[in-house]
Write an enzyme that holds these catalytic residues in place. Structure first.
Site, PDB file in Angstrom:
ATOM      1  N   TYR A 142       0.816  -1.215   0.000  1.00 20.26           N
ATOM      2  CA  TYR A 142       0.000   0.000   0.000  1.00 20.26           C
ATOM      3  C   TYR A 142       0.849   1.265   0.000  1.00 20.26           C
ATOM      4  O   TYR A 142       0.318   2.369  -0.022  1.00 20.26           O
ATOM      5  CB  TYR A 142      -0.953   0.004   1.196  1.00 20.26           C
ATOM      6  CG  TYR A 142      -2.098  -0.947   1.012  1.00 20.26           C
ATOM      7  CD1 TYR A 142      -1.852  -2.307   0.856  1.00 20.26           C
ATOM      8  CD2 TYR A 142      -3.410  -0.504   0.964  1.00 20.26           C
ATOM      9  CE1 TYR A 142      -2.889  -3.200   0.675  1.00 20.26           C
ATOM     10  CE2 TYR A 142      -4.453  -1.397   0.786  1.00 20.26           C
ATOM     11  CZ  TYR A 142      -4.185  -2.734   0.636  1.00 20.26           C
ATOM     12  OH  TYR A 142      -5.213  -3.619   0.452  1.00 20.26           O
TER      13      TYR A 142
ATOM     14  N   ASP B 163      -2.740 -18.099   3.583  1.00 25.07           N
ATOM     15  CA  ASP B 163      -3.684 -18.913   2.792  1.00 25.07           C
ATOM     16  C   ASP B 163      -4.347 -19.964   3.689  1.00 25.07           C
ATOM     17  O   ASP B 163      -5.563 -20.171   3.636  1.00 25.07           O
ATOM     18  CB  ASP B 163      -3.021 -19.546   1.554  1.00 25.07           C
ATOM     19  CG  ASP B 163      -1.580 -19.980   1.780  1.00 25.07           C
ATOM     20  OD1 ASP B 163      -1.042 -19.722   2.871  1.00 25.07           O
ATOM     21  OD2 ASP B 163      -0.991 -20.591   0.867  1.00 25.07           O
TER      22      ASP B 163
END
Ligand code: NAI
Length: 349
Positions: A133, A213
């Site tokens: 970001y 994940d």
């Protein structure tokens, strides 16, 4: 009406899309709750993003920066960010400018709502300034683009400290650091080593590490195993939307962007262009963000009144918005919360 005991000056960014609808509802409810507890609000309103550009030629007008600096507290509706080009995210820019390093997102069930995971209570603590970001992207050669993932010792230590401090203060038992250090050995490896170091000072809190994940699978299978998720910026953003689905969706989950000087309170959701202007938006997420804001302002009594009114309306279940299975719109929901503020049931505060 009670006499005004305190007035808070707050920068208000209504935002665009459903922003004006949910922020309008939130302001109305806060003013009604404050009138009963002697708390008044002076709202300093500013546009941001495309709308501000039309009015002032700037996406974030200088007057808005000045107002946040002065008020130190802002309530913000969502602002649309163009996809794949155009101006940089207003949210990310504000978080950078005011060093709002901690994104705090509590994910909790409301009474009466039928969800797959009743009684869930998870907190996402997301690093808010670094990672992908940082917006550092460039074309290496035509057809090849590089985006830089920035992870620093300072940023990782600071957010880990925030998560463990919060856990200690609020009696939370577990912190899971979420990572992908099996692949990003240096960057996520640094994040993990900072989390481990900070944990040494908080031995009463259980500390675990899960790969991101696997975390997604674990969350869907059994979210109750988690208490606080401590994450980098991108994983935290994705996990927030996933977790919001466990408690009824994006219309519910609040958030706070916290720094050492200022704080901006906003929902997890975006501007929802698919329902904007139709009177369908659920204001609960921004309203619960405003509850976090009231606690931040040490207005616990008003905060609890608003929260109790929200919970009463959900427990009754008669005027819920469509996103959570109801048939009502923003106006009817807002009116019910206003009515619940006036006549709380015996169980409400
Ligand atoms: P979104 O969060 O705006 O919408 C996703 C889905 O959730 C849509 O179906 C929407 O109708 C529903 N939804 C969201 N909030 C709701 C509410 N309060 N009540 C009922 N339904 C609600 O995400 P999307 O569509 O990916 O993003 C739209 C725009 O918002 C993009 O430009 C994005 O960059 C921006 N955005 C802004 C944020 C902010 O200002 N803090 C945060 C996230 C996205």
């Amino acid at each position: 009406m009670t006499t005004v005991k305190r007035t808070h000056e707050i920068t208000l960014i209504p935002g665009d899309g459903i922003g004006p609808e949910v922020s309008g509802a939130t302001v109305e409810i806060l003013e009604a709750a404050g009138a009963a507890t002697g708390v008044a609000f002076e709202w300093h309103r500013f546009a941001a993003g495309a709308e501000a550009f039309k009015q002032t030629g700037e996406y974030i007008p200088k007057a808005l920066y000045d107002s946040i600096e002065e008020d130190r507290v802002a309530l913000k509706g969502p602002v649309t960010t163009p996809i794949g080009g155009g101006f940089s995210s207003i949210n990310v820019t504000l978080r950078q400018k005011f060093e709002l390093f901690a994104n705090f997102r509590p994910v909790k069930n409301l009474p009466g709502l039928k969800t797959r995971y009743p009684g869930l209570d998870i907190i996402i603590v997301r690093e808010n300034m670094e990672d992908l970001y940082a917006g550092l992207e460039h074309v290496v050669v035509p057809g090849v683009v590089q985006a830089l993932k920035i992870i620093t010792e300072k940023g990782s230590t600071r957010i880990a400290k925030f998560a463990f401090d919060y856990a200690r203060k609020h009696g939370r038992k577990k912190v899971h650091a979420i990572h992908k250090a099996n692949i990003m050995k240096l960057s996520d490896g640094l994040f993990l080593s900072c989390c481990r170091k900070v944990h040494e000072g908080f031995s009463e809190i259980n500390y675990h590490e899960h790969i991101v994940d696997n975390t997604c699978m674990q969350l869907v299978m059994n979210p109750y195993q988690y208490d606080i998720l401590l994450t980098e910026n991108l994983y935290g953003d994705i996990l927030s939307d996933l977790c919001s689905a466990f408690v009824g969706g994006l219309g519910l989950v609040p958030g706070a962007n916290l720094g050492t000087e200022c704080a901006i309170f906003e929902a997890v959701h975006g501007s929802a262009p698919d329902i904007a202007g139709k009177g369908l938006a659920n204001p609960t997420a921004l309203l619960q963000s405003a509850v976090l804001m009231l606690h931040h302002l040490n207005e616990g009594e008003t905060a609890e009144r608003v929260q109790a009114a929200i919970e009463q309306v959900y427990a009754e279940g008669k005027t819920l918005t469509k996103d959570v299975g109801g048939t009502s719109g923003t106006r009817a929901f807002t009116d019910s919360v206003l009515a619940a503020l006036q006549s709380p049931t015996a169980t409400a505060v």
